[in-house]
Design a protein around this motif. Structure first.
Motif, mmCIF file in Angstrom:
data_model
loop_
_atom_site.group_PDB
_atom_site.id
_atom_site.type_symbol
_atom_site.label_atom_id
_atom_site.label_comp_id
_atom_site.label_asym_id
_atom_site.label_seq_id
_atom_site.Cartn_x
_atom_site.Cartn_y
_atom_site.Cartn_z
ATOM 1 N N MET A 65 4.541 6.821 1.120
ATOM 2 C CA MET A 65 5.853 6.046 0.738
ATOM 3 C C MET A 65 5.929 4.099 1.116
ATOM 4 O O MET A 65 4.146 4.377 1.504
ATOM 5 C CB MET A 65 6.144 5.965 2.465
ATOM 6 N N THR A 66 5.772 3.485 0.444
ATOM 7 C CA THR A 66 5.730 1.890 0.333
ATOM 8 C C THR A 66 5.253 0.915 0.863
ATOM 9 O O THR A 66 6.498 1.200 1.887
ATOM 10 C CB THR A 66 5.729 1.446 -1.101
ATOM 11 N N THR A 67 4.151 0.839 1.312
ATOM 12 C CA THR A 67 4.410 0.344 3.107
ATOM 13 C C THR A 67 3.859 -1.655 2.309
ATOM 14 O O THR A 67 3.289 -1.917 1.505
ATOM 15 C CB THR A 67 2.884 0.278 3.875
ATOM 16 N N LEU A 101 -7.909 1.109 4.478
ATOM 17 C CA LEU A 101 -7.355 1.828 5.121
ATOM 18 C C LEU A 101 -6.957 0.847 6.494
ATOM 19 O O LEU A 101 -7.689 0.461 7.276
ATOM 20 C CB LEU A 101 -8.128 3.143 5.383
ATOM 21 N N ILE A 102 -5.798 1.333 7.130
ATOM 22 C CA ILE A 102 -5.429 1.140 8.070
ATOM 23 C C ILE A 102 -4.688 1.620 8.627
ATOM 24 O O ILE A 102 -3.851 2.525 8.555
ATOM 25 C CB ILE A 102 -4.337 -0.341 8.147
ATOM 26 N N LYS A 157 -3.175 2.832 3.166
ATOM 27 C CA LYS A 157 -4.364 2.883 1.999
ATOM 28 C C LYS A 157 -4.405 2.107 1.645
ATOM 29 O O LYS A 157 -2.697 2.005 0.467
ATOM 30 C CB LYS A 157 -4.737 4.285 1.510
ATOM 31 N N THR A 158 -4.154 0.640 0.531
ATOM 32 C CA THR A 158 -4.163 -0.561 0.108
ATOM 33 C C THR A 158 -5.550 -0.450 -0.081
ATOM 34 O O THR A 158 -7.107 -0.803 -0.257
ATOM 35 C CB THR A 158 -3.458 -1.757 1.010
ATOM 36 N N GLY A 217 0.626 -0.999 0.122
ATOM 37 C CA GLY A 217 -0.236 -0.116 0.045
ATOM 38 C C GLY A 217 0.458 1.221 -0.162
ATOM 39 O O GLY A 217 1.767 1.195 -0.495
ATOM 40 N N GLU A 218 0.320 2.687 0.802
ATOM 41 C CA GLU A 218 1.231 4.006 0.184
ATOM 42 C C GLU A 218 0.401 4.450 1.663
ATOM 43 O O GLU A 218 -0.853 4.629 2.036
ATOM 44 C CB GLU A 218 0.237 5.033 -0.749
#
Length: 416
Positions: free
Chosen positions: A332-334, A318-319, A264-265, A51-52
């Motif tokens: 940033m990429t998560t 959403l996390i 957000k993924t 995600g981001e």
């Protein structure tokens, strides 16, 4: 036989043995059964999706919102600070192209000159017209005064002469009243025209002031301190130099609250069934492999959407991050490990240990020096292991590949 010949024969024999081993020994190694034990422990099922990072609370940095009052609907970004720039309150953010508003200011200045010229012309015309009317009134007053003097001297004149003078005086007095009334009306008309042209001048001056104030808003400054992040357009691309903003979407950048972050993924149709609100998540970051933060699922979309360039339906998840780290930045990429199921004290085997025949699941189990095919009842599975609810015991040895000479063995079915 000489010793030299013996050495040659021995070397050839060793070479043949080595060649034979290399040709046939590796196949034996490849066919060697691989086994593992049935273990009891904690079963964990996770959905892993990328995600981001983004802020849940950010302050928009807007361009002019009153531009549409002047029929300006597209504002081009001429300059913008690099994304990630840390600015203080009042710090410079960017600049919009002022060519359109400059043209409107120039047009308004020309209109002002024309209106002021009309105002001056109207003022001169009014002054001249009213002066002429006042002179006519004065002439009538003089004429009346002369007639009255002549009437006074004509006491001994014939009655007809006296009456003629009286009629003349009455006529002049009537004309005087009419001239005075006309003057009053013309003065009101002149004042109305002066107000009209004067109002037009004031209106244009006010418009120029408003346009100038709007022009100043084309240079944008931050209303707070923080780190600048670019905002996304309707199509998902970030606004940058050369992009446009509109009065309906006036944001040029944003200042995210770095203490309120989320990931957000998007999940596919298969995994979304496992994801629910409240599930715990371990969030990693590609930029900082050593950082892992705890999070919780706060929102799961009910309706899927198509991402650009793909026909696959994806569902937004959403996390919320429960922890704060100063290194984490929006964009940033998560890597999100969503814990969908956890169960203690269950029997598990690798997925490779389960085989299927005629819709019956079974495992190859080592029993002394022989091998049995046992039917098993399966529970939940993850990417590597599956729960065994029935059919196997802890520490039993199972095969991860199909042993040789077991095709004709019958499956030992579960007892009811």
């Amino acid at each position: 036989m000489t010793s030299k010949k013996k050495l040659i024969i021995a070397g050839v024999a060793i070479f043949v043995i080595a060649l034979s081993y290399s040709l046939f020994g590796s196949n034996n190694e490849e066919n060697k059964p691989i086994t593992t034990q049935v273990i009891k422990g904690k079963f964990i099922n996770e959905v892993i999706i990328s995600g981001e990072a983004q802020s849940t609370s950010s302050k928009k940095i807007n361009g002019p919102i009153n531009a549409r009052r002047f029929n300006i609907y597209q504002l081009k970004i001429q300059d913008l600070v690099p994304e990630g720039t840390v600015v203080k309150k009042g710090g410079y953010i960017g600049k919009l192209d002022v060519s359109e508003i400059n043209g409107k200011i120039n047009d308004a200045m020309l209109n002002l000159e024309s209106a002021e010229s009309k105002y001056t012309q109207q003022k001169l015309d009014t002054t001249l017209t009213l002066k002429q009317e006042r002179n006519k009134i004065k002439d009538l007053l003089f004429s009346i005064e002369e007639n009255k003097l002549e009437l006074t001297r004509s006491v001994y004149e014939p009655p007809a002469t006296i009456r003629k003078l009286e009629i003349q005086i009455e006529k002049n007095e009537r004309d005087l009243r009419e001239k005075q009334e006309d003057y009053f009306i013309k003065k009101k008309q002149a004042n109305a025209k002066m107000i009209q042209v004067g109002t037009e001048v004031s209106k244009i001056k006010k418009k120029i002031e408003e346009l100038t104030a709007l022009q100043n808003e084309f240079t944008i400054y931050s209303e707070d301190e923080g780190m600048v992040t670019y905002v996304k357009d309707w199509n998902g691309t970030k606004k940058k130099v050369g992009s446009t903003i509109s009065p309906w979407e006036p944001a040029i950048a944003s200042l995210p609250d770095l203490t309120k972050m989320e990931s957000k993924t998007y999940s596919n149709e298969v995994d979304i069934r496992k994801i629910k609100k409240g599930l715990t998540v371990t969030v990693g970051f590609d930029a900082f492999p050593d950082i892992e933060l705890k999070g919780i699922v706060t929102d799961v979309a009910n309706v899927g959407e198509n991402k650009r360039g793909s026909d696959i339906k994806l569902f937004q998840v959403l996390i919320k991050l429960n922890e704060i780290n100063s290194n984490i930045r929006p964009g940033m990429t998560t890597s999100n490990k969503i814990l969908t199921h956890e169960e203690d004290n269950v029997l598990m085997v690798p997925l490779e240990a389960i085989f299927t025949k005629d819709s019956i699941s079974f495992a190859y189990v080592k029993s002394g020096y022989s091998i049995q095919k046992k039917q098993v009842e399966l529970g939940l599975s993850n990417n590597s292991d599956v729960i065994i609810t029935k059919g196997l015991s802890e520490n039993e040895i199972v095969y991860l590949n199909k042993p040789e000479d077991t095709e004709d063995k019958s499956i030992k079915l579960l007892s009811n």
